[in-house]
Design an enzyme around this catalytic site. Structure first.
Site, PDB file in Angstrom:
ATOM      1  N   GLN A  76       0.561  -0.971  -0.290  1.00  0.00           N
ATOM      2  CA  GLN A  76       0.533   0.268   0.122  1.00  0.00           C
ATOM      3  C   GLN A  76       0.906   1.083   0.101  1.00  0.00           C
ATOM      4  OE1 GLN A  76      -4.033  -0.413   0.707  1.00  0.00           O
ATOM      5  NE2 GLN A  76      -3.640   1.576   0.477  1.00  0.00           N
ATOM      6  N   PHE A  77       1.212   1.568  -0.992  1.00  0.00           N
ATOM      7  CA  PHE A  77       2.593   2.620  -1.477  1.00  0.00           C
ATOM      8  C   PHE A  77       1.895   4.195  -0.957  1.00  0.00           C
ATOM      9  CE2 PHE A  77       0.166   3.295  -5.948  1.00  0.00           C
ATOM     10  CZ  PHE A  77       0.166   4.500  -5.989  1.00  0.00           C
ATOM     11  N   THR A  78       0.594   3.786  -1.112  1.00  0.00           N
ATOM     12  CA  THR A  78      -0.738   5.270  -0.444  1.00  0.00           C
ATOM     13  C   THR A  78      -0.546   5.602   0.783  1.00  0.00           C
ATOM     14  OG1 THR A  78      -2.410   4.304  -0.300  1.00  0.00           O
ATOM     15  CG2 THR A  78      -2.605   5.069  -2.240  1.00  0.00           C
TER      16      THR A  78
END
Length: 143
Positions: A76-78
Site C-alpha cells: 500500500q504505497f499510498t
C-alpha cells in the site's frame, strides 16, 4: 515502514476478478497494509513483522501470536501520500518498486518465519480489498 493493521473477521484481495489472497479466521485475523519508504531495509521489515505479530489488538488483549491468527499482507504505497499542499497527493516519500517490492516480501516472509499463516496480494497490481473490520480496530504502526 508503515503498516496499517486492521483486526478483521475476514479479508480477501481480488485481482482481475480472481481472489489471489484471503483469510477466513475461526475468530479474528489481521489485515496488514504495508507501505515502504526510501530508508527502509530488511531489518526494519523483520522488526515490523515482529511488532504486527505481537500486537495485542485481538479479543482479551491477545496478539496474533497468542492465538495463531492469520494475516493478509497487502502492499500500500499510498500510506506515504503527502497531502500538505493542494488537492493532489504527492508520492515522493514512497519507495520505488525496486526497493519496496522485496521489502514487502521480506515482511511477509518474516511473519511466516515467526509462525504466522500469511496470504498476500500481488505487488503493483490493481487490487480490490474486501474486509470485515472487527470492532472496528485499526492501528497505524511506524518504524
Amino acid at each position: 515502514m508503515r503498516v496499517l493493521t486492521q483486526r478483521v473477521t475476514s479479508a480477501a484481495v481480488t485481482v482481475d476478478g480472481e481472489v489471489v489472497g484471503a483469510i477466513e479466521p475461526k475468530g479474528q485475523g489481521l489485515l496488514a497494509l504495508v507501505g515502504v519508504t526510501h530508508d527502509d531495509d530488511a531489518a526494519k521489515a523483520r522488526r515490523m513483522a515482529e511488532k504486527v505479530w505481537q500486537l495485542r489488538i485481538l479479543d482479551d488483549e491477545k496478539s496474533a501470536s497468542d492465538v495463531g491468527a492469520p494475516i493478509l499482507v497487502v502492499s500500500q504505497f499510498t500510506l506515504y501520500a503527502n497531502t500538505v499542499k493542494g488537492r493532489r497527493p504527492a508520492w515522493n516519500a514512497a519507495a520505488p518498486r525496486a526497493t519496496a517490492e522485496p521489502l514487502v516480501t521480506a515482511f511477509a516472509d518474516a511473519l511466516r518465519d515467526l509462525g504466522a499463516s500469511v496470504s498476500t496480494g500481488i505487488f503493483g497490481a490493481h487490487m480490490q480489498v474486501q474486509l470485515v473490520n472487527d470492532g472496528p480496530v485499526t492501528v497505524l504502526l511506524e518504524l
